[in-house]
Design an enzyme around this catalytic site. Structure first.
Site, mmCIF file in Angstrom:
data_model
loop_
_atom_site.group_PDB
_atom_site.id
_atom_site.type_symbol
_atom_site.label_atom_id
_atom_site.label_comp_id
_atom_site.label_asym_id
_atom_site.label_seq_id
_atom_site.Cartn_x
_atom_site.Cartn_y
_atom_site.Cartn_z
ATOM 1 N N SER A 85 61.032 22.142 -12.068
ATOM 2 C CA SER A 85 61.870 23.334 -11.994
ATOM 3 C C SER A 85 63.326 22.963 -12.324
ATOM 4 O O SER A 85 63.598 22.447 -13.398
ATOM 5 C CB SER A 85 61.719 23.989 -10.618
ATOM 6 O OG SER A 85 62.176 25.312 -10.621
ATOM 7 N N ASP A 177 76.412 27.729 -0.750
ATOM 8 C CA ASP A 177 77.390 28.608 -1.407
ATOM 9 C C ASP A 177 77.462 28.323 -2.902
ATOM 10 O O ASP A 177 77.406 29.248 -3.724
ATOM 11 C CB ASP A 177 78.766 28.443 -0.759
ATOM 12 C CG ASP A 177 78.837 29.097 0.612
ATOM 13 O OD1 ASP A 177 78.024 30.008 0.876
ATOM 14 O OD2 ASP A 177 79.693 28.699 1.416
ATOM 15 N N HIS A 236 53.885 27.790 -9.219
ATOM 16 C CA HIS A 236 55.108 27.097 -9.633
ATOM 17 C C HIS A 236 55.256 25.734 -8.961
ATOM 18 O O HIS A 236 55.704 24.783 -9.585
ATOM 19 C CB HIS A 236 56.315 27.979 -9.320
ATOM 20 C CG HIS A 236 57.622 27.379 -9.746
ATOM 21 N ND1 HIS A 236 57.873 26.963 -11.035
ATOM 22 C CD2 HIS A 236 58.762 27.096 -9.025
ATOM 23 C CE1 HIS A 236 59.101 26.479 -11.111
ATOM 24 N NE2 HIS A 236 59.654 26.538 -9.911
#
Length: 257
Positions: A85, A177, A236
Protein backbone atom coordinates in the site's frame (compact mmCIF):
# COMPACT_ATOMS: atom_id res chain seq x y z
CA UNK A 1 15.87 11.07 11.02
CA UNK A 2 15.82 7.62 12.57
CA UNK A 3 13.79 4.62 11.43
CA UNK A 4 12.85 1.84 13.80
CA UNK A 5 13.31 -1.74 12.60
CA UNK A 6 12.53 -5.17 13.97
CA UNK A 7 14.82 -7.92 12.67
CA UNK A 8 13.38 -11.42 12.25
CA UNK A 9 15.18 -14.50 10.94
CA UNK A 10 18.74 -15.15 9.90
CA UNK A 11 18.53 -16.32 6.29
CA UNK A 12 21.08 -15.22 3.67
CA UNK A 13 18.90 -12.70 1.79
CA UNK A 14 18.12 -9.31 3.31
CA UNK A 15 14.47 -8.35 2.82
CA UNK A 16 13.17 -4.95 3.93
CA UNK A 17 9.41 -4.67 4.52
CA UNK A 18 7.50 -1.37 4.34
CA UNK A 19 3.97 -1.33 5.74
CA UNK A 20 0.89 0.64 4.71
CA UNK A 21 -0.77 3.77 6.07
CA UNK A 22 -1.12 3.73 9.88
CA UNK A 23 0.55 0.34 10.06
CA UNK A 24 3.83 -0.67 11.69
CA UNK A 25 6.69 -2.92 10.71
CA UNK A 26 5.62 -5.50 13.27
CA UNK A 27 2.50 -6.16 11.17
CA UNK A 28 4.73 -8.41 9.04
CA UNK A 29 6.04 -10.32 12.07
CA UNK A 30 4.16 -13.57 11.47
CA UNK A 31 5.10 -13.64 7.79
CA UNK A 32 8.75 -12.83 8.56
CA UNK A 33 8.98 -15.67 11.07
CA UNK A 34 8.05 -18.11 8.30
CA UNK A 35 10.81 -16.74 6.06
CA UNK A 36 13.61 -17.03 8.60
CA UNK A 37 15.38 -19.84 6.77
CA UNK A 38 15.75 -17.86 3.53
CA UNK A 39 15.89 -14.25 4.70
CA UNK A 40 16.85 -11.84 7.40
CA UNK A 41 13.73 -9.69 7.45
CA UNK A 42 13.95 -6.04 8.43
CA UNK A 43 10.49 -4.81 9.45
CA UNK A 44 10.69 -1.03 9.25
CA UNK A 45 8.37 1.60 10.71
CA UNK A 46 7.90 4.20 7.96
CA UNK A 47 8.54 7.86 8.80
CA UNK A 48 5.64 9.28 10.85
CA UNK A 49 4.67 5.78 11.99
CA UNK A 50 5.44 3.54 14.94
CA UNK A 51 8.73 4.35 16.65
CA UNK A 52 10.26 6.17 13.68
CA UNK A 53 10.90 9.90 13.46
CA UNK A 54 8.27 12.34 12.22
CA UNK A 55 8.78 14.68 9.28
CA UNK A 56 7.47 18.22 8.99
CA UNK A 57 5.98 17.66 5.53
CA UNK A 58 4.79 14.68 3.50
CA UNK A 59 5.44 13.77 -0.12
CA UNK A 60 6.02 10.30 -1.50
CA UNK A 61 9.49 11.39 -2.56
CA UNK A 62 10.60 12.85 0.75
CA UNK A 63 9.45 9.69 2.50
CA UNK A 64 11.32 7.59 -0.08
CA UNK A 65 14.44 9.71 0.51
CA UNK A 66 14.30 9.06 4.26
CA UNK A 67 14.01 5.31 3.67
CA UNK A 68 16.72 5.47 1.00
CA UNK A 69 19.14 7.26 3.32
CA UNK A 70 18.46 4.61 5.96
CA UNK A 71 19.09 1.78 3.47
CA UNK A 72 22.35 3.40 2.39
CA UNK A 73 23.57 3.67 5.97
CA UNK A 74 22.22 0.32 7.15
CA UNK A 75 23.45 -1.92 4.33
CA UNK A 76 26.52 -2.04 2.16
CA UNK A 77 24.66 -3.67 -0.72
CA UNK A 78 21.27 -3.53 -2.48
CA UNK A 79 18.40 -5.37 -0.79
CA UNK A 80 15.05 -6.92 -1.63
CA UNK A 81 12.40 -4.28 -0.94
CA UNK A 82 8.81 -5.29 -0.20
CA UNK A 83 6.15 -2.60 0.21
CA UNK A 84 2.43 -2.81 0.89
CA UNK A 85 0.00 0.00 0.00
CA UNK A 86 1.66 3.30 1.06
CA UNK A 87 4.82 1.29 1.66
CA UNK A 88 4.53 0.01 -1.90
CA UNK A 89 4.37 3.54 -3.27
CA UNK A 90 7.37 4.58 -1.20
CA UNK A 91 9.23 1.47 -2.38
CA UNK A 92 8.45 2.19 -6.05
CA UNK A 93 9.58 5.82 -5.78
CA UNK A 94 12.77 4.72 -4.04
CA UNK A 95 13.57 2.07 -6.68
CA UNK A 96 13.02 4.59 -9.48
CA UNK A 97 15.00 7.39 -7.84
CA UNK A 98 17.83 5.37 -6.25
CA UNK A 99 17.95 2.01 -8.05
CA UNK A 100 21.43 1.22 -6.73
CA UNK A 101 19.85 0.54 -3.33
CA UNK A 102 17.31 -2.04 -4.54
CA UNK A 103 18.16 -5.49 -5.83
CA UNK A 104 14.56 -6.59 -6.42
CA UNK A 105 11.14 -5.21 -5.63
CA UNK A 106 7.77 -6.53 -4.50
CA UNK A 107 4.81 -4.15 -4.69
CA UNK A 108 1.75 -5.31 -2.77
CA UNK A 109 -1.76 -4.19 -3.76
CA UNK A 110 -0.97 -0.70 -4.95
CA UNK A 111 -0.20 0.93 -8.31
CA UNK A 112 1.82 3.83 -9.73
CA UNK A 113 -1.41 5.82 -10.09
CA UNK A 114 -3.92 7.80 -8.07
CA UNK A 115 -5.77 5.32 -5.90
CA UNK A 116 -9.40 6.31 -5.42
CA UNK A 117 -9.88 3.56 -2.83
CA UNK A 118 -7.53 5.41 -0.47
CA UNK A 119 -10.34 7.95 0.06
CA UNK A 120 -11.76 5.57 2.68
CA UNK A 121 -9.12 6.89 5.07
CA UNK A 122 -10.70 10.35 5.07
CA UNK A 123 -13.58 9.07 7.19
CA UNK A 124 -11.32 6.85 9.27
CA UNK A 125 -9.01 9.73 10.20
CA UNK A 126 -12.01 11.94 10.95
CA UNK A 127 -13.27 9.24 13.31
CA UNK A 128 -9.93 8.96 15.12
CA UNK A 129 -9.87 12.72 15.59
CA UNK A 130 -13.16 12.58 17.51
CA UNK A 131 -11.43 10.86 20.42
CA UNK A 132 -10.84 13.18 23.36
CA UNK A 133 -7.46 11.89 24.50
CA UNK A 134 -7.48 14.11 27.60
CA UNK A 135 -10.55 12.36 28.99
CA UNK A 136 -9.67 8.86 27.83
CA UNK A 137 -9.23 6.28 30.58
CA UNK A 138 -8.61 3.04 28.69
CA UNK A 139 -8.10 1.45 25.31
CA UNK A 140 -11.42 -0.34 25.80
CA UNK A 141 -13.14 3.03 26.11
CA UNK A 142 -11.51 4.20 22.88
CA UNK A 143 -12.64 1.03 21.12
CA UNK A 144 -16.21 1.50 22.34
CA UNK A 145 -16.35 5.18 21.41
CA UNK A 146 -15.16 4.45 17.86
CA UNK A 147 -17.34 1.38 17.30
CA UNK A 148 -20.17 3.34 15.66
CA UNK A 149 -17.95 5.45 13.39
CA UNK A 150 -15.67 2.50 12.52
CA UNK A 151 -17.92 -0.57 12.78
CA UNK A 152 -15.41 -3.00 11.25
CA UNK A 153 -13.68 -4.56 14.26
CA UNK A 154 -10.53 -5.52 12.35
CA UNK A 155 -10.02 -2.05 10.84
CA UNK A 156 -10.79 -0.28 14.12
CA UNK A 157 -8.34 -2.36 16.12
CA UNK A 158 -5.70 -2.04 13.40
CA UNK A 159 -5.96 1.75 13.67
CA UNK A 160 -6.00 1.68 17.47
CA UNK A 161 -2.59 0.02 17.54
CA UNK A 162 -1.38 3.61 17.07
CA UNK A 163 -2.95 4.73 20.36
CA UNK A 164 -0.34 4.66 23.13
CA UNK A 165 -0.17 5.66 26.79
CA UNK A 166 2.65 7.09 28.87
CA UNK A 167 1.63 7.31 32.50
CA UNK A 168 -1.85 8.81 32.45
CA UNK A 169 -1.36 10.51 29.09
CA UNK A 170 -2.73 9.03 25.87
CA UNK A 171 -1.23 9.97 22.51
CA UNK A 172 -1.10 8.90 18.87
CA UNK A 173 2.19 7.19 18.10
CA UNK A 174 1.68 7.83 14.38
CA UNK A 175 1.73 11.41 13.13
CA UNK A 176 -2.05 11.53 12.80
CA UNK A 177 -2.27 15.24 11.98
CA UNK A 178 0.33 15.21 9.19
CA UNK A 179 -0.84 11.95 7.65
CA UNK A 180 -4.48 12.92 7.95
CA UNK A 181 -3.81 16.24 6.25
CA UNK A 182 -1.74 14.51 3.52
CA UNK A 183 -4.23 11.90 2.32
CA UNK A 184 -4.40 13.47 -1.14
CA UNK A 185 -0.63 13.00 -1.48
CA UNK A 186 -0.81 9.49 0.01
CA UNK A 187 -3.31 8.48 -2.68
CA UNK A 188 -1.52 10.26 -5.51
CA UNK A 189 1.34 9.50 -7.87
CA UNK A 190 3.34 12.48 -9.19
CA UNK A 191 4.89 12.11 -12.64
CA UNK A 192 8.33 10.53 -12.59
CA UNK A 193 10.87 9.74 -15.31
CA UNK A 194 12.97 6.65 -15.80
CA UNK A 195 12.45 2.98 -15.03
CA UNK A 196 13.74 0.27 -12.70
CA UNK A 197 15.48 -2.63 -14.46
CA UNK A 198 15.47 -5.14 -11.60
CA UNK A 199 12.96 -7.97 -11.12
CA UNK A 200 9.57 -6.85 -9.78
CA UNK A 201 6.69 -8.90 -8.38
CA UNK A 202 3.36 -7.06 -8.32
CA UNK A 203 1.10 -8.88 -5.88
CA UNK A 204 -2.58 -7.97 -5.81
CA UNK A 205 -5.52 -9.04 -3.69
CA UNK A 206 -8.28 -10.50 -5.84
CA UNK A 207 -10.96 -8.93 -3.63
CA UNK A 208 -9.30 -5.52 -3.43
CA UNK A 209 -10.25 -2.45 -5.50
CA UNK A 210 -6.82 -0.83 -5.31
CA UNK A 211 -5.35 -2.30 -8.53
CA UNK A 212 -7.29 -1.76 -11.75
CA UNK A 213 -6.67 -2.94 -15.35
CA UNK A 214 -5.67 0.56 -16.47
CA UNK A 215 -2.77 0.47 -14.01
CA UNK A 216 -0.98 -2.24 -15.99
CA UNK A 217 0.43 0.09 -18.65
CA UNK A 218 2.17 2.55 -16.26
CA UNK A 219 3.41 -0.36 -14.15
CA UNK A 220 5.03 -2.03 -17.18
CA UNK A 221 6.49 1.24 -18.41
CA UNK A 222 8.21 2.01 -15.11
CA UNK A 223 9.06 -1.60 -14.24
CA UNK A 224 9.75 -3.52 -17.48
CA UNK A 225 10.49 -6.81 -15.70
CA UNK A 226 7.27 -6.84 -13.70
CA UNK A 227 5.40 -10.09 -13.08
CA UNK A 228 1.83 -9.74 -11.81
CA UNK A 229 0.46 -12.21 -9.27
CA UNK A 230 -3.11 -12.16 -7.93
CA UNK A 231 -4.00 -13.91 -4.68
CA UNK A 232 -7.69 -14.45 -5.33
CA UNK A 233 -8.98 -14.86 -1.78
CA UNK A 234 -7.18 -11.80 -0.40
CA UNK A 235 -8.41 -8.25 0.05
CA UNK A 236 -6.18 -5.20 0.43
CA UNK A 237 -4.32 -6.57 3.47
CA UNK A 238 -2.90 -9.39 1.37
CA UNK A 239 -0.35 -10.66 3.90
CA UNK A 240 -3.05 -11.01 6.57
CA UNK A 241 -5.80 -12.40 4.32
CA UNK A 242 -3.68 -15.06 2.59
CA UNK A 243 -0.47 -15.56 4.57
CA UNK A 244 0.32 -18.89 2.89
CA UNK A 245 0.08 -17.40 -0.59
CA UNK A 246 1.98 -14.29 0.46
CA UNK A 247 4.85 -16.28 1.98
CA UNK A 248 5.06 -18.42 -1.16
CA UNK A 249 5.35 -15.32 -3.36
CA UNK A 250 8.06 -13.78 -1.16
CA UNK A 251 9.99 -17.04 -1.32
CA UNK A 252 9.76 -16.88 -5.11
CA UNK A 253 11.08 -13.32 -5.05
CA UNK A 254 14.04 -14.36 -2.93
CA UNK A 255 14.71 -17.71 -4.62
CA UNK A 256 17.88 -16.62 -6.39
CA UNK A 257 18.80 -13.68 -4.17
Amino acid sequence: MTLHEMVVGSGPAHAVFLHGLFGQGKNFGTVAARLGDVATCHLVDLPNHGRSSWTETFTLDNQADVVGDWLEQRFGHPVALIGHSLGGKVAMRLALRRPELVDRLMVVDISPARNVAAAQFVNLVAALRTLDLDSLTSRTQADEELSELIPDDVVRRFLLQNLRRKGDTWFWQANLDLMGDSLHAVGGWPAIDGHFDGPVLWVNGGRSPYVQPEHLEPMRRLFPRVLQVTLKKAGHWVHADDPDGFVAVVRHLLADA
